[in-house]
Structures are given as C-alpha cells and as structure tokens.
Design an enzyme around this catalytic site. Sequence first.
Site, PDB file in Angstrom:
ATOM      1  N   SER A 265       0.850  -1.189   0.000  1.00 44.56           N
ATOM      2  CA  SER A 265       0.000   0.000   0.000  1.00 44.56           C
ATOM      3  C   SER A 265       0.887   1.241   0.000  1.00 44.56           C
ATOM      4  O   SER A 265       2.014   1.217   0.515  1.00 44.56           O
ATOM      5  CB  SER A 265      -0.873   0.016   1.258  1.00 44.56           C
ATOM      6  OG  SER A 265      -1.511   1.277   1.400  1.00 44.56           O
TER       7      SER A 265
ATOM      8  N   TYR B  38      -1.581  -0.770  10.318  1.00 44.31           N
ATOM      9  CA  TYR B  38      -1.787  -1.279   8.952  1.00 44.31           C
ATOM     10  C   TYR B  38      -0.615  -0.881   8.058  1.00 44.31           C
ATOM     11  O   TYR B  38      -0.068  -1.697   7.308  1.00 44.31           O
ATOM     12  CB  TYR B  38      -3.102  -0.705   8.413  1.00 44.31           C
ATOM     13  CG  TYR B  38      -3.333  -0.868   6.924  1.00 44.31           C
ATOM     14  CD1 TYR B  38      -3.853  -2.053   6.408  1.00 44.31           C
ATOM     15  CD2 TYR B  38      -3.057   0.170   6.034  1.00 44.31           C
ATOM     16  CE1 TYR B  38      -4.075  -2.201   5.050  1.00 44.31           C
ATOM     17  CE2 TYR B  38      -3.279   0.040   4.675  1.00 44.31           C
ATOM     18  CZ  TYR B  38      -3.786  -1.146   4.190  1.00 44.31           C
ATOM     19  OH  TYR B  38      -4.001  -1.295   2.824  1.00 44.31           O
TER      20      TYR B  38
HETATM   21  P1  NAD Z   1     -11.359  -5.533   0.491  1.00 45.59           P
HETATM   22  O1  NAD Z   1     -11.626  -5.386   1.944  1.00 45.59           O
HETATM   23  O2  NAD Z   1     -12.473  -5.326  -0.458  1.00 45.59           O
HETATM   24  O3  NAD Z   1     -10.688  -6.950   0.175  1.00 45.59           O
HETATM   25  C1  NAD Z   1      -9.841  -7.623   1.063  1.00 45.59           C
HETATM   26  C2  NAD Z   1     -10.251  -9.073   1.042  1.00 45.59           C
HETATM   27  O4  NAD Z   1      -9.362  -9.829   1.885  1.00 45.59           O
HETATM   28  C3  NAD Z   1     -11.666  -9.276   1.599  1.00 45.59           C
HETATM   29  O5  NAD Z   1     -12.383 -10.075   0.693  1.00 45.59           O
HETATM   30  C4  NAD Z   1     -11.427 -10.023   2.908  1.00 45.59           C
HETATM   31  O6  NAD Z   1     -12.455 -10.918   3.247  1.00 45.59           O
HETATM   32  C5  NAD Z   1     -10.142 -10.787   2.589  1.00 45.59           C
HETATM   33  N1  NAD Z   1      -9.465 -11.229   3.802  1.00 45.59           N
HETATM   34  C6  NAD Z   1      -9.237 -10.508   4.923  1.00 45.59           C
HETATM   35  N2  NAD Z   1      -8.618 -11.277   5.831  1.00 45.59           N
HETATM   36  C7  NAD Z   1      -8.464 -12.501   5.278  1.00 45.59           C
HETATM   37  C8  NAD Z   1      -7.886 -13.725   5.725  1.00 45.59           C
HETATM   38  N3  NAD Z   1      -7.346 -13.825   6.956  1.00 45.59           N
HETATM   39  N4  NAD Z   1      -7.887 -14.779   4.893  1.00 45.59           N
HETATM   40  C9  NAD Z   1      -8.409 -14.692   3.653  1.00 45.59           C
HETATM   41  N5  NAD Z   1      -8.971 -13.561   3.175  1.00 45.59           N
HETATM   42  C10 NAD Z   1      -8.995 -12.486   3.977  1.00 45.59           C
HETATM   43  O7  NAD Z   1     -10.181  -4.523   0.177  1.00 45.59           O
HETATM   44  P2  NAD Z   1      -9.320  -4.171  -1.130  1.00 45.59           P
HETATM   45  O8  NAD Z   1      -9.263  -2.725  -1.165  1.00 45.59           O
HETATM   46  O9  NAD Z   1      -9.775  -4.941  -2.318  1.00 45.59           O
HETATM   47  O10 NAD Z   1      -7.905  -4.692  -0.622  1.00 45.59           O
HETATM   48  C11 NAD Z   1      -7.103  -5.649  -1.290  1.00 45.59           C
HETATM   49  C12 NAD Z   1      -5.672  -5.420  -0.882  1.00 45.59           C
HETATM   50  O11 NAD Z   1      -5.263  -4.139  -1.375  1.00 45.59           O
HETATM   51  C13 NAD Z   1      -5.449  -5.387   0.618  1.00 45.59           C
HETATM   52  O12 NAD Z   1      -4.244  -6.057   0.948  1.00 45.59           O
HETATM   53  C14 NAD Z   1      -5.325  -3.912   0.925  1.00 45.59           C
HETATM   54  O13 NAD Z   1      -4.554  -3.669   2.073  1.00 45.59           O
HETATM   55  C15 NAD Z   1      -4.653  -3.419  -0.340  1.00 45.59           C
HETATM   56  N6  NAD Z   1      -4.819  -1.978  -0.565  1.00 45.59           N
HETATM   57  C16 NAD Z   1      -6.047  -1.421  -0.766  1.00 45.59           C
HETATM   58  C17 NAD Z   1      -6.159  -0.041  -0.973  1.00 45.59           C
HETATM   59  C18 NAD Z   1      -7.463   0.644  -1.201  1.00 45.59           C
HETATM   60  O14 NAD Z   1      -7.480   1.893  -1.269  1.00 45.59           O
HETATM   61  N7  NAD Z   1      -8.577  -0.057  -1.335  1.00 45.59           N
HETATM   62  C19 NAD Z   1      -5.000   0.739  -0.977  1.00 45.59           C
HETATM   63  C20 NAD Z   1      -3.776   0.152  -0.759  1.00 45.59           C
HETATM   64  C21 NAD Z   1      -3.696  -1.218  -0.563  1.00 45.59           C
END
Ligand code: NAD
Length: 251
Positions: free
Chosen positions: A146, A160
Amino acid sequence: MSEKRPTIIITGASRGIGAATALMAADKGYGVCVNYRTGSSAAEQVVAQIIAAGGRAIAVGADVAKEKDVAGMFDQASDKLGPVGALVNNAGILETQSSFSEIGVERFRRILETNVIGAFICAREAVRRMSRSNGGIGGSIINVSSIAARTGAPHEYIDYAASKGALDSMTAGLARELAPEGIRVNLVRPGFIYTEMHSAGGEPGRVDRLVGSIPLRRGGTPDDVARAILWLISDKAAYAVGVSLDVTGGV
Ligand code: NAD
C-alpha cells in the site's frame, strides 16, 4: 479467452482488488483459485462469472493466517486446476481510523496476523511448491502492499501501514532468494482505490475526500491495480525482480 496458463491463487478474491484480478486473470487464460475467508457466496459469484465467460476457476475458503487452511488451499488449487504458477498475496485488513496511542494490543495482533503472517505463510507454501529445485514450474509471487507503507498513515492506521512495510521488506529479500528458483517476486502499492475496505476504516467515502490530493485527480479502480498485478506476473515483465510498482495516480 487467451491461451491456457498455469494456476493462480489470489487471496481475498471475493471482492475488491482481488475479485478484479481474478476476473482479469481468468480472461488471460489462468486457472483461478478464488480464495475467501468469509462470504462464500460472493466468491462463488466471481467463479460463476469466470465460468460463464469460458474460464476456469474454483472458490476455496481459507484463512491465510492458518497454516493448515493454506496448505489445503494449495492442494485443492493444484488438484483441480493444475500446477500453481502464481500467487497474489492480496488479502488484507485494516480497522477504524485512530491515533496510534488509542490502538489496543489485540488489534496490533489481528492486523499483523492477517497482513504479515498470512502473507508469509502463503508465500512460503508457494515457494515450496513452485521452486524449480522442488520440481515446481517456477512463476511469480505478487505482494499487495500500500501507499501507506510510504506515508505511514498517521492518525489513521499506523499498524496497517507498518504491516504493509513488512511486505516491502519481505519482497526485497524473497525476490533475491527465489530468482534462481525461477520465481519472480514483485510488489504493487495501490493508492486510494474505490473498494469496500474503507468502510472498515470507518470512512466509506475516504477516496472521494482525498481526490484533490491525487495528481491524476481521480480515485483508483480495482481494475487499475489488477492490470499492474497481471503485467508483473506476465512474461512482459520477465526481467522485473523485486520491483515495487506504485499504482497511485501520482501520490
Ligand atoms: P477488500 O476489503 O475489499 O478486500 C480484502 C479481502 O481480503 C476481503 O475479501 C477479505 O475478506 C479478505 N481477507 C481478509 N482477511 C483474510 C484472511 N485472513 N484470509 C483470507 N482472506 C482475507 O479490500 P481491497 O481494497 O480490495 O484490498 C485488497 C488489498 O489491497 C489489501 O491487501 C489492501 O490492504 C490493499 N490496498 C487497498 C487499498 C485501497 O485503497 N482499497 C490501498 C492500498 C492497498
């Protein structure tokens, strides 16, 4: 549908960036293991969409932080879809925006358990199975970090941010350790992406609030990130090892 490619395991793929990556990977010919922890119906919907479009996919429930779950997920993926050639460490959690001094130890543990230990367990399982010296087919591991790893997310979620910083370091080491095994390890750093994750932070509209600070003047989409992930996995990035690719609209 493109030529048949190896199996790709995408953790946390029932929604958001993971689901977008799953759909795009299937379209490129990968057999996709759509991992979820909770919400099997959302994962099954992603699988149904892939199969309806002529692709190959299965949904597998597994908590990435549990060794046995992860080993079972890799077994199912290779048994049903063929040898695993890619892992996307996408599953991640954050919790309510907070100053650091207010965060409890149990929350520290939850964040690190999924975001760091979960990614380590999945990567280790992938290495054991994909390494050429173990008879594996080589391939790619992508860690989803991230922009928070760079900014530290002050007043929001430093826990985080630090968990994502751990992925940055892990990528640097693993990339060099595994290149001789035919496994390229790289990382993407999404910026502010429209997904449901921001609700967990207590601010569903966070991306819109921050649009003015993004040089490109728009929030990112899950597809923006999925394209970067799949490019790094592809042969087009055959000489990219240990790369950190920011997908942030310029932040
Ligand atoms: P999201 O919450 O929609 O998706 C995350 C998914 O991970 C969810 O489906 C959740 O159920 C699953 N998950 C959580 N814990 C778990 C576990 N222990 N085992 C299996 N699955 C698990 O969020 P997103 O935005 O799609 O995030 C995806 C990745 O991108 C994450 O690692 C997040 O940190 C990263 N990210 C997101 C953003 C943003 O702005 N959305 C920015 C930077 C990084």
